[in-house]
Write an enzyme that holds these catalytic residues in place. Sequence first.
Site, mmCIF file in Angstrom:
data_model
loop_
_atom_site.group_PDB
_atom_site.id
_atom_site.type_symbol
_atom_site.label_atom_id
_atom_site.label_comp_id
_atom_site.label_asym_id
_atom_site.label_seq_id
_atom_site.Cartn_x
_atom_site.Cartn_y
_atom_site.Cartn_z
ATOM 1 N N HIS A 1 0.856 -1.199 0.000
ATOM 2 C CA HIS A 1 0.000 0.000 0.000
ATOM 3 C C HIS A 1 0.883 1.236 0.000
ATOM 4 O O HIS A 1 2.072 1.191 0.340
ATOM 5 C CB HIS A 1 -0.968 0.017 1.185
ATOM 6 C CG HIS A 1 -0.324 0.204 2.529
ATOM 7 N ND1 HIS A 1 -0.034 1.439 3.051
ATOM 8 C CD2 HIS A 1 0.071 -0.697 3.465
ATOM 9 C CE1 HIS A 1 0.502 1.301 4.254
ATOM 10 N NE2 HIS A 1 0.594 0.012 4.525
ATOM 11 N N CYS B 1 3.900 -4.288 6.623
ATOM 12 C CA CYS B 1 3.456 -4.074 5.248
ATOM 13 C C CYS B 1 4.606 -3.644 4.347
ATOM 14 O O CYS B 1 5.654 -3.209 4.813
ATOM 15 C CB CYS B 1 2.363 -3.012 5.211
ATOM 16 S SG CYS B 1 0.752 -3.611 5.756
#
Length: 231
Positions: free
Chosen positions: A186, A201
């Site tokens: 992301h 992430c």
Amino acid sequence: MRTRRRAAAVVCGAVVLAVPLVAGGGGTARAAGSCNVATGPYQRQVEQFLGRPVDGRQSAADCQAIKAFQAKHGITPTAGYAGPLTWQTMNTMLAQRAAGTTPNKDGQCPVDLGRIACVDLTRQLSWVQDGATLKYGPVPVRTGKDGTETRTGLKRIYYRSIDHWSTIYDVSMPYAQFFDGGIAFHSVEKSMWNPPGSGGCVNMRSADAEAYWNLLAKGDDVYVYGRKPGT
């Protein structure tokens, strides 16, 4: 304008930790607003990276150049000291530049699975390939810090949310593509070289995260390998 979607999910690691500031030097720095006059252990390497005269001695101009680099990438204390974290960041950048247009030259990422997103933790690089053909990248990424490392191995994208909102961290996660529990690609608004790293992430620049969104689909493979410097 897209509508922001609030989705309750465990993202970027199952445990929420308070993240302390990471020291960027290892020397005796004065207040962050001042310049450290001491010569650092990586003085020559840092001078060369920044295009400064390489004499191995800290100068006022050296300090200001180092300090500007630290400020740009969120390295603290931002005091112009050529310490381990500053050089580690620069060394990662050099490894990324060396990858050129052949990031999978060593064949670490599988070439027999069709479309796949590769993540090299050691160089903090990612790219998309189709077989042995490079489709996008390589691009710098920001992966999990020590304690919340991005897990290695062959994964698969199982959930996509273009306007994802993390209720755990209370932050937006645009172009989120989840491939390992709460771990996703992301976009973020900070530097890809901002230490100490993410909560697990694979952080990306906005344009790169959008490109991944358009190139990848649910069910596509992701291969993560290597080890992030400092973990």
